[in-house]
Design an enzyme around this catalytic site. Sequence first.
Site, mmCIF file in Angstrom:
data_model
loop_
_atom_site.group_PDB
_atom_site.id
_atom_site.type_symbol
_atom_site.label_atom_id
_atom_site.label_comp_id
_atom_site.label_asym_id
_atom_site.label_seq_id
_atom_site.Cartn_x
_atom_site.Cartn_y
_atom_site.Cartn_z
ATOM 1 N N ASP A 164 3.154 0.511 -5.565
ATOM 2 C CA ASP A 164 4.233 -0.145 -4.849
ATOM 3 C C ASP A 164 4.230 -1.644 -5.173
ATOM 4 O OD1 ASP A 164 6.272 0.019 -2.631
ATOM 5 O OD2 ASP A 164 4.867 -1.381 -1.697
ATOM 6 N N GLU A 170 6.236 0.436 -9.766
ATOM 7 C CA GLU A 170 7.504 -0.044 -9.230
ATOM 8 C C GLU A 170 7.584 -1.499 -9.701
ATOM 9 O OE1 GLU A 170 9.861 -0.130 -5.004
ATOM 10 O OE2 GLU A 170 7.821 -0.926 -5.019
#
Length: 658
Positions: free
Chosen positions: A324, A360
């Site tokens: 993330d 990401e």
Amino acid sequence: MHNPEARPGVKVLDRGVEFSVYSENATGMELCLFTPDGTETAHLPMSHERGNLFRLLVDGLKPGQRYGYRAFGRYDPMAGHWFDSSKLLVDPYAREIDAAYRYDPKLAQYGVETADIVPKSVVVADLPEATDHVALPDGAFIYEAGVRSLTMLNPHIPESIRGTVAALGHPALVEHLQKLGADAIELMPITAWIDERHLRELGLTNAWGYNPVTFMAPEPRLCPGGISELRGAVEALHQAGIAVILDLVFNHSGESDQFGGSLSFRGLDSATYYRLAEDDPSVFINDTGCGNTIACDHPMVRRYIIDSLRFFVTQAGVDGFRFDLAPILGRTRHGFDTHAATLDAILSDPVLKDRTMIAEPWDIGPGGYQLGHFPAPFLEWNDRARDDMRRFWRGDPNMTGLLADALSGSSHIFSVRDQHVTRSVNFIAAHDGFSLHDVTAYVHKHNGPNGESNRDGHDENFSWNNGVEGETENQVVMARRRQDIKALLATLFASRGAIMLKAGDEGGMTQYGNNNAYCQDNETTWIDWKAMDEELIAYTGELAALRRQFAVFSETAFFTEEDVSWLRPDGETMTVKDWEAAECDSLSVVLSTVERESAAPTRLAILINRSHEEVAFSLPERDAHGWHSLAGQARGAVEIALAPRSVSFYAEMLSETG
């Protein structure tokens, strides 16, 4: 000075248990022992050893022992130090905690005891090293899911395990993944998190898990059986040939900003574990939008990240990781570095080097958008392909070339630094944003239930509603939406690179226009399996089977002129004028490939019609066998009437001389 031989964490020995914790700025450290009911039985001073390590061996202790730390030092938030011995601290290396984290104002109050509200770390012995591994193929089909959203309402799973990691290994769920043809399941965070402090007043709880406090211990609400429960689920999925990817959050912690609480890192050594402003160390750098940023470029934090990844590989057999807000892994004081030490350490570690790594590639910090800039073989979430595919089907002008690039693996993004393969993970929808159904049913976000007056979430979703905003019983509108969902699914599955599907999108799940449903741990995010569209589920499985049938979809090299032809509906090659036409609604893509089972050379045609009218397509023949529809129509069709708002696939099997 950092000592590379320093080894934080807990070691279970024959004579007892050795505890080690790292802090550069603490002047002292105590180990606190607890009974299972939370009674503190001892607080023992730890020796301060080389390498900023505090260590203590306690004879007679066994796995299952509850413990925590108290750190002593300077309480001076203006200088970046938050030491407060009244705060019980969770071991960053804890492999299990005995309760879920919960916010309490006492966590942020200096001098106020917190042992009664902070979870206790639990001593856990090593499991035998996991040896089973399912490698992801190129062009993998990844299924993104939250444990609770996927299992809470599944009527085929026993109520006793719904909402837990154990449910992931249940035959009903495994069979669904096999029916879809998924190569991997990507689990949204399962490590222990704390609900954002404002949610308690709203009566809401975190549904996504992107607010961790410690990075190894599984969330007790999701995984009450600890790492053994995760390992059991992984083994069941492996037996079905399905890989498991964990979504991990190394970019921030749930201790939040200066108004947050001390649970672990902050109390142990805030100035080491977090990035602080150089000119004002009272300020937490906030490259995440979540209040703080982990100092991933610090050598001990780097070790902690690597040790966390190794833990999930060796103890649970996990096959890969999605990171993330991953630019923070590569950010130094001088900005993002493709060859940052932490990124290099992840890719070079001998335990991790055969695992899939997915970034990401954005955060909100300086230089935070890094799509295409992560080191190979990192795969990267491709939001540009997502937006371009949505915008094409929404009917935006001048989208034909951008759609073609997305279908081709986004070479203009991933060919930087002379790379010749795509590392794209293509998706139409993910946990963050509209569901696939809602892309076709809502123009505007409807986030009122989140308690922020609809201010949260993205305002531009590149979505449309087919004439009615939100849910409707209008059969015409519902049919149009369903057709659009099928067209979007087909476009995704026809794209080059790995693809990702959000759980529930295969069956037309709605989140009622909520595009930031992180705090909706309820029917908004839980899949209503009884309402799932079985025909859409079957269609998704057919698309996945098509990807497996033809080699072109598992290849990642960028197309050459010999690999692909872009044609107008009349069968003629697209011209510059065609590409530049503002309203180019229909085209076909002809790919050279191989049919896997027969090894026969094949031409595969993907016909795309975004208009609201039927369009006649012609396909050029090269072989007497002719074209045939992969949906089962008769062979020999050259003139094809393609329905409005649809994508269709045709194949021409070539003879050796074809």
